[in-house]
Design a protein around this motif. Structure first.
Motif, short mmCIF file in Angstrom:
data_model
loop_
_atom_site.label_atom_id
_atom_site.label_comp_id
_atom_site.label_asym_id
_atom_site.label_seq_id
_atom_site.Cartn_x
_atom_site.Cartn_y
_atom_site.Cartn_z
N ARG A 135 42.64 28.15 44.95
CA ARG A 135 43.49 28.93 44.05
C ARG A 135 43.88 30.27 44.67
O ARG A 135 45.03 30.70 44.58
N ASN A 140 50.73 29.11 44.36
CA ASN A 140 50.99 29.61 43.03
C ASN A 140 50.46 31.04 42.89
O ASN A 140 49.25 31.25 42.73
N ALA A 141 51.35 32.03 43.00
CA ALA A 141 50.92 33.43 42.98
C ALA A 141 50.28 33.82 41.66
O ALA A 141 49.31 34.59 41.63
N LYS A 142 50.79 33.30 40.56
CA LYS A 142 50.23 33.63 39.25
C LYS A 142 48.80 33.10 39.13
O LYS A 142 47.91 33.80 38.64
N ALA A 143 48.57 31.87 39.59
CA ALA A 143 47.23 31.29 39.55
C ALA A 143 46.27 32.06 40.45
O ALA A 143 45.10 32.27 40.11
N ARG A 145 46.45 35.30 41.24
CA ARG A 145 46.13 36.58 40.58
C ARG A 145 45.11 36.37 39.47
O ARG A 145 44.17 37.16 39.30
N ALA A 146 45.29 35.29 38.71
CA ALA A 146 44.36 35.01 37.61
C ALA A 146 42.96 34.71 38.14
O ALA A 146 41.96 35.17 37.58
#
Length: 453
Positions: A135, A140-143, A145-146
Motif C-alpha cells: 500500500r 494509489n496515492a490516496k491508499a 496516504r491512508a
C-alpha cells in the motif's frame, strides 16, 4: 571562546556544518557557484558512513547498503564508483541450526524450525507487513496516504505484532527491528518498521539500485571530500551558531584556536542532537521537531575471513539470527560472488541493535568479539580457524526514527528554513543514505536560490 584578540575572523557566502553524506553533497552542489566552507568536527569526513578495506574485500561499519535513487547515485556515476548489485542475492533466517530464505513465505513457513504457533504468527505478521508495504509503495496515492497515517499513529509493536505471543516470534521481530533501525519495535512508529521489514521480505531484485559500492559506501563520501579540497575543514568543532535575517555567525575551534566565521547562509547537516546543542536560540517549533528525532544504536563486528572455495552463505546478502548474540549477518562480499571464480576469503558484518546493543555495550570490545565469533563459528563451523581480522565498532547513533505520531510534523517543520538557515539529513524523508544525499542537494539549491538578486 577566548578574548576577541585571539579569535580569527573568516567569511564565506555559505557555510555547511557537518560533513556526512548530506553535508558533503550540499558542499559539492554549492561549490559549483558559491564560496562555500564545510566544517566537520571529526578528523575524517563521512559521518555515519564508514568503511574498512582488507585485501580484496571491504565492509561498512555505518550505513550498510545503498538503495533508491537521486543525487546519491548521480554522484557515484559522476565519480565512476562501481556498484556491486545485490539484485540476485537473497535474505535468510537462521533458526535452530537451519538457514531458510525469507523472500519465499511458503518456503520459510515450511522449512523453518519454529513451533506451529510461531509459524501461524509469522504468517500473520508477514502478510500484515507485506500488505502495508504494498500500500505504501503502490500506485494509489490516496491508499498510500491512508496507510501511512494509520501506521504513523501506532508503534511497530502495536500495529504489526498484534496477537504475537510466542517467544520465538517476539525474538524474530525484535531482531528485525534491531538490525534495520537499531531500536526495539515499541520504540518506533510502525511506518518505518513496515518499510524496513517489507524491503527485507521482498526479492532483492525488486529494490531499486540495491547495491554495495565497490570499496564500501565511504568511496562515495571520500570522492566528494577530495573534490572539496581546502573548502572542507576537518577537526573544526562548531560551538555555537547564531543568526539574523541576513547572515549567520559560526563560532568554532580548530587546532589553531577559536574562529568566528560570518556567512550569508548556512546549512546544518549534523545529527539532530548536535543541531540542538549548537543552536541555543532555535524557535520552539524547530527545537521540538529536532527533539522528536531518535537514533538507532548498534554494536557491530566487521569480520574478514580467509576461507577457500564456495561457501553456503555466498548467495545471501543478509541472514537474520534472532537466537544469537548478534541479530544479523550482512555479507559484504555477496556482489563479488555473482560471476567469475570465487576469490579466497570474505567480509561479514555481525550486527546487533536496540536493547540487545544496550546490553552488549556493558562488555569490552574483546568480550564482544569473543561472543560474536563463538556464535558465528557455531552457525558456520567451516569458519573455525579461518578468521583473518575483526573490527569491533560501537555506533550509538545511526538510523533516525520517531515515536508514534511525531514524524510528519517534525519533517514538515524542518523542511522550512529558519531565517538564512536550512537543515539537511536523513531525517527529512524515509531514512537512508539516498535521503541524506537528496536533502543536502535540496538545501544547497534553496540556499543558492535565496542568494539570487
Amino acid at each position: 571562546m577566548r578574548s576577541d584578540e585571539s579569535v580569527r575572523e573568516q567569511q564565506c557566502e555559505v557555510v555547511v556544518i557537518g560533513a556526512g553524506a548530506a553535508g558533503l553533497v550540499a558542499g559539492s552542489t554549492l561549490a559549483e557557484s558559491a564560496d562555500v566552507v564545510v566544517l566537520e568536527a571529526a578528523a575524517r569526513p563521512g559521518g555515519r558512513v564508514e568503511s574498512v578495506r582488507h585485501g580484496d574485500y571491504w565492509l561498512n561499519l555505518g550505513t550498510q547498503f545503498t538503495e533508491g535513487g537521486g543525487p546519491l547515485f548521480e554522484v557515484m556515476d559522476r565519480y565512476r564508483i562501481e556498484r556491486g548489485s545485490l539484485a540476485g542475492r537473497k535474505a535468510a533466517l537462521y533458526l535452530k541450526g537451519r538457514m531458510v530464505t525469507t523472500d519465499s513465505p511458503s518456503l520459510l513457513l515450511l522449512r523453518s524450525r519454529m513451533s506451529l504457533a510461531a509459524k501461524v504468527e509469522l504468517a500473520r505478521v508477514g502478510l500484515r507487513t507485506k500488505y502495508a508495504y504494498a500500500r505504501l509503495f503502490g500506485k494509489n496515492a490516496k491508499a498510500a496516504r491512508a496507510m501511512r497515517a494509520r501506521l504513523e499513529s501506532r508503534s511497530g509493536a502495536e500495529a504489526l505484532m498484534a496477537g504475537v505471543r510466542s517467544r520465538e516470534m517476539t525474538a524474530l521481530f525484535t531482531a528485525w527491528s534491531g538490525q534495520w533501525i537499531g531500536c526495539d519495535p515499541e520504540e518506533t512508529a510502525a511506518t518505518q518498521l513496515a518499510v524496513s521489514i517489507g524491503t527485507a521480505l521482498e526479492k532483492a531484485a525488486k529494490v531499486p539500485n540495491f547495491a554495495l559500492p565497490v570499496g564500501g559506501n565511504q568511496a562515495f563520501t571520500d570522492a566528494l571530500a577530495e573534490d572539496l579540497g581546502d573548502r572542507l575543514r576537518l577537526g573544526a568543532e562548531v560551538r555555537r551558531l547564531t543568526w539574523t535575517d541576513r547572515s549567520v555567525t559560526v563560532e568554532y575551534a580548530d587546532e589553531h584556536g577559536p574562529v568566528r566565521l560570518t556567512a550569508k547562509r548556512a546549512i546544518v547537516a549534523t545529527p539532530a542532537d548536535r543541531a540542538l546543542a549548537i543552536m541555543p536560540d532555535l524557535p520552539d517549533a524547530q527545537r521540538s521537531a529536532l527533539s522528536d528525532i531518535e537514533y538507532g544504536r548498534y554494536i557491530l563486528a566487521g569480520v574478514f575471513t580467509k576461507e577457500q572455495g564456495t561457501q553456503r552463505w555466498d548467495d545471501y546478502y543478509g541472514v537474520s539470527t534472532p537466537e544469537l548474540s548478534f541479530q544479523m549477518v550482512f555479507n559484504h562480499a555477496a556482489p563479488q560472488r555473482a560471476e567469475g571464480p570465487r576469490k579466497p576469503g570474505g567480509a561479514l558484518v555481525l550486527l546487533s541493535g536496540g536493547s540487545s546493543a544496550d546490553a552488549l555495550c556493558r562488555l569490552s570490545d574483546e568480550e564482544i568479539e569473543g561472543a560474536f565469533l563463538r556464535d558465528l563459528i557455531g552457525m558456520f563451523p567451516e569458519l573455525d580457524g579461518e578468521i583473518d581480522r575483526v573490527v569491533v565498532k560501537r555506533q550509538p547513533r545511526v538510523v533516525s526514527y520517531w515515536g508514534p505520531g511525531k514524524r510528519d510534523a517534525s519533517q514538515k517543520t524542518l523542511r522550512a528554513p529558519v531565517g538564512p538557515i536550512w537543515f539537511a539529513g536523513d531525517y527529512l524523508g524515509d531514512p537512508s543514505l539516498a535521503t541524506a544525499a537528496a536533502s543536502g542537494q535540496r538545501a544547497a539549491r534553496k540556499a543558492l536560490q535565496s542568494l539570487e538578486p
